[in-house]
Design a protein around this motif. Structure first.
Motif, PDB file in Angstrom:
ATOM      1  N   SER A 215       0.831  -1.203   0.000  1.00 21.70           N
ATOM      2  CA  SER A 215       0.000   0.000   0.000  1.00 21.70           C
ATOM      3  C   SER A 215       0.863   1.248   0.000  1.00 21.70           C
TER       4      SER A 215
ATOM      5  N   ARG B 149       0.157   5.781   0.351  1.00 20.41           N
ATOM      6  CA  ARG B 149      -0.780   6.896   0.425  1.00 20.41           C
ATOM      7  C   ARG B 149      -0.119   8.120  -0.183  1.00 20.41           C
TER       8      ARG B 149
ATOM      9  N   SER C 209      -0.268  12.123  -1.112  1.00 18.54           N
ATOM     10  CA  SER C 209      -0.840  13.371  -0.619  1.00 18.54           C
ATOM     11  C   SER C 209      -0.629  14.459  -1.654  1.00 18.54           C
TER      12      SER C 209
ATOM     13  N   TYR D 258      -5.933  13.232  -0.595  1.00 16.84           N
ATOM     14  CA  TYR D 258      -5.172  12.006  -0.428  1.00 16.84           C
ATOM     15  C   TYR D 258      -5.643  10.948  -1.422  1.00 16.84           C
TER      16      TYR D 258
ATOM     17  N   GLN E 251      -5.327   6.883  -1.072  1.00 15.23           N
ATOM     18  CA  GLN E 251      -4.884   5.660  -0.415  1.00 15.23           C
ATOM     19  C   GLN E 251      -4.944   4.537  -1.434  1.00 15.23           C
TER      20      GLN E 251
END
Length: 124
Positions: A17, A19, A21, A80, A82
């Motif tokens: 994973s 994330r 921004s 964001y 994700q």
């Protein structure tokens, strides 16, 4: 003018994973719908996800639905992305974009401002 700066990209393995921004500055962030796009080498820029000005509506490309989640924090002027269960085919430069409009669009031409992009590489 709106300035957008993406961060959070990197090299990960399939199944991992990340994330991303996107920090915005300039005009009132909450006036803008926000989107994420990506572009792989030799391919056109493609839509990934978008979110309305208040976060009430979200949209996803079929290829990422169920794996990616877009969200925003207007108090932080940040959007964001994700990304879970990453696949090698997710490898691309990811761009965030801002659209001064109420109706969210999934086409690049509908966005007014773009960030410089952040590289995401997923190894198999």
């Amino acid at each position: 003018q709106v300035q957008l700066v993406e961060s959070g990209g990197g090299l990960v393995q399939a199944g991992d994973s990340l994330r991303l921004s996107c920090a915005a500055s300039g005009r009132t962030f909450s006036n803008y719908a926000m989107g994420w796009f990506r572009q792989a080498p030799g391919k056109e820029r493609e839509f990934v996800a978008a979110i309305s000005w208040n976060g009430g509506s979200t949209y996803y490309a079929t290829s990422v639905k169920g794996r990616f989640t877009i969200s925003r924090a207007n108090a932080k002027n940040t959007v964001y992305l994700q990304m879970n269960s990453l696949k090698p085919e997710d490898t691309a430069v990811y761009y965030c974009a801002a659209a001064f409009r109420v109706v969210v669009t999934t086409t690049p031409g509908g966005y007014d401002y773009w960030g410089q992009g952040t590289q995401v590489t997923v190894s198999s």
